[in-house]
Scaffold this active site. Sequence first.
Site, PDB file in Angstrom:
ATOM      1  N   TYR A 140      -8.110  -6.515   3.216  1.00 27.74           N
ATOM      2  CA  TYR A 140      -7.745  -7.942   3.199  1.00 27.74           C
ATOM      3  C   TYR A 140      -8.699  -8.780   4.046  1.00 27.74           C
ATOM      4  O   TYR A 140      -8.758  -9.995   3.906  1.00 27.74           O
ATOM      5  CB  TYR A 140      -6.305  -8.155   3.692  1.00 27.74           C
ATOM      6  CG  TYR A 140      -5.239  -7.589   2.764  1.00 27.74           C
ATOM      7  CD1 TYR A 140      -5.564  -7.114   1.494  1.00 27.74           C
ATOM      8  CD2 TYR A 140      -3.908  -7.533   3.152  1.00 27.74           C
ATOM      9  CE1 TYR A 140      -4.601  -6.587   0.654  1.00 27.74           C
ATOM     10  CE2 TYR A 140      -2.938  -7.014   2.305  1.00 27.74           C
ATOM     11  CZ  TYR A 140      -3.294  -6.537   1.061  1.00 27.74           C
ATOM     12  OH  TYR A 140      -2.328  -6.022   0.225  1.00 27.74           O
ATOM     13  N   LYS A 190      -5.838   7.705   1.197  1.00 27.82           N
ATOM     14  CA  LYS A 190      -6.354   8.139  -0.110  1.00 27.82           C
ATOM     15  C   LYS A 190      -7.648   8.903   0.161  1.00 27.82           C
ATOM     16  O   LYS A 190      -8.716   8.583  -0.376  1.00 27.82           O
ATOM     17  CB  LYS A 190      -6.565   6.896  -0.999  1.00 27.82           C
ATOM     18  CG  LYS A 190      -6.837   7.193  -2.461  1.00 27.82           C
ATOM     19  CD  LYS A 190      -5.641   7.763  -3.207  1.00 27.82           C
ATOM     20  CE  LYS A 190      -6.021   8.106  -4.647  1.00 27.82           C
ATOM     21  NZ  LYS A 190      -5.011   8.926  -5.326  1.00 27.82           N
ATOM     22  N   ASP A 222      -0.439   7.447  -3.566  1.00 24.62           N
ATOM     23  CA  ASP A 222       0.280   7.536  -4.847  1.00 24.62           C
ATOM     24  C   ASP A 222       1.506   8.442  -4.717  1.00 24.62           C
ATOM     25  O   ASP A 222       2.604   8.113  -5.157  1.00 24.62           O
ATOM     26  CB  ASP A 222      -0.651   7.990  -5.983  1.00 24.62           C
ATOM     27  CG  ASP A 222      -1.630   9.068  -5.572  1.00 24.62           C
ATOM     28  OD1 ASP A 222      -1.727   9.364  -4.360  1.00 24.62           O
ATOM     29  OD2 ASP A 222      -2.303   9.645  -6.444  1.00 24.62           O
ATOM     30  N   ASP A 246       1.325  -2.817   2.912  1.00 21.83           N
ATOM     31  CA  ASP A 246       1.897  -3.986   2.240  1.00 21.83           C
ATOM     32  C   ASP A 246       2.762  -3.514   1.071  1.00 21.83           C
ATOM     33  O   ASP A 246       3.920  -3.923   0.909  1.00 21.83           O
ATOM     34  CB  ASP A 246       0.714  -4.835   1.733  1.00 21.83           C
ATOM     35  CG  ASP A 246       1.132  -6.221   1.295  1.00 21.83           C
ATOM     36  OD1 ASP A 246       2.324  -6.536   1.398  1.00 21.83           O
ATOM     37  OD2 ASP A 246       0.259  -6.977   0.826  1.00 21.83           O
ATOM     38  N   ASP A 250       7.140  -3.129   1.134  1.00 19.20           N
ATOM     39  CA  ASP A 250       7.963  -3.906   0.199  1.00 19.20           C
ATOM     40  C   ASP A 250       8.834  -2.982  -0.650  1.00 19.20           C
ATOM     41  O   ASP A 250      10.014  -3.268  -0.892  1.00 19.20           O
ATOM     42  CB  ASP A 250       7.090  -4.773  -0.717  1.00 19.20           C
ATOM     43  CG  ASP A 250       6.981  -6.188  -0.179  1.00 19.20           C
ATOM     44  OD1 ASP A 250       7.051  -6.343   1.059  1.00 19.20           O
ATOM     45  OD2 ASP A 250       6.845  -7.125  -0.980  1.00 19.20           O
TER      46      ASP A 250
END
Length: 357
Positions: A140, A190, A222, A246, A250
Amino acid sequence: MPTIAILPGDGIGPEVTDQAVRVIEKLNELFDAQFTTELQPVGGAAYEMHGHPLPESTLSLAKSADAILLGAVGGPKWEAIDRQLRPEKALLGLRSELDLFSNLRPAILFPELADASTLKPEVVSGLDIMIVRELTGGIYFGGPRAIEGEAGNRKGYNTMVYTEPEIERIAHSAFRMAMQRDKRLCSVDKANVLEVSELWREVVIEVGKSYPEVELSHMYIDNACMQLVRAPKQFDVIVTTNMFGDILSDAASMLTGSIGMLPSASLDSNGKGMYEPVHGSAPDIAGQGKANPLATILSVAMMMRSTFANEQCAAAIEAAVKQTLADGIRTGDIAASGEKIVSTVEMGSAVVERLIG
Ligand code: NAD
């Protein structure tokens, strides 16, 4: 005397922070805690008063206070104004000015509310996990970033970048959190595809050597998404990067059914922090006394534990919330059909009455 900056913000923000302040005042009475509170506007409310969502007076209070409690910012009234002056900019400003790099988002499901989740009650009842998300780095913020080239043949790119010191500090934050809980930490990355994740994993393992009591595991993002909806109770603390966090936080928050129940914290390296409910300003119910103040009240419990190391006050708040729910007291968002619904103030009163020293 410890000072808590209260930044109510917009919409239901002032309604829910009012109830949290009543809780803080009751803690002072019960535990001789001597917390003082000081209010400043933030977001749309600050824009109306000072022409800026994060005016100097608000920022300077946030910097000088020992901890910050924020309600929520934003609303339809300010959607059309210049991007730089939108209420949400105040959140980014506070995070970066105060270097709040460690975002703690617990996902707790009180057994009394197990039916509110979209998952089967036995999968989520009693769920208590903590996601530690790196908040000021990663893709980000990384550069280079751009959309460039000729129309029809443009390319867009971002850069996921972490330095060793950035990984070290978030890892320490997560290991410390695990030490306060069940001493199990799962680092999500990852590393099978991304070099930045390979470094992440290496550094997390290195930092872990200073916390031999914590059982460290690793999971690819994943698989972590899948495990979170398959068997979420397997986790204690999860640590991950900005973007993966993030997404995961959520998803985890929805396991618990109601957004009105979820607190959060964003901490710097000294444990100073900004505490806020996960929900927004809820313009659809603002000013109607319908908002659930428990997420904000539980944010105060996090503040007591993480910034003030005051387990007594934190535990007292959590016990009072638990008792309130056990007594069947419900705002609209957590009520089953046919259950009696109380107002924001009544819910605040119910918690205050159940706070015991
Ligand atoms: P929201 O969280 O404000 O509301 C989503 C839904 O949940 C609404 O139906 C609302 O009524 C309900 N809800 C939220 N909090 C509740 C509570 N405490 N009790 C009962 N019901 C509750 O999200 P949104 O509608 O997407 O956003 C509204 C505004 O809030 C936007 O301007 C957005 O930018 C802003 N926002 C701010 C923050 C923040 O300040 N941290 C976070 C998210 C959204």
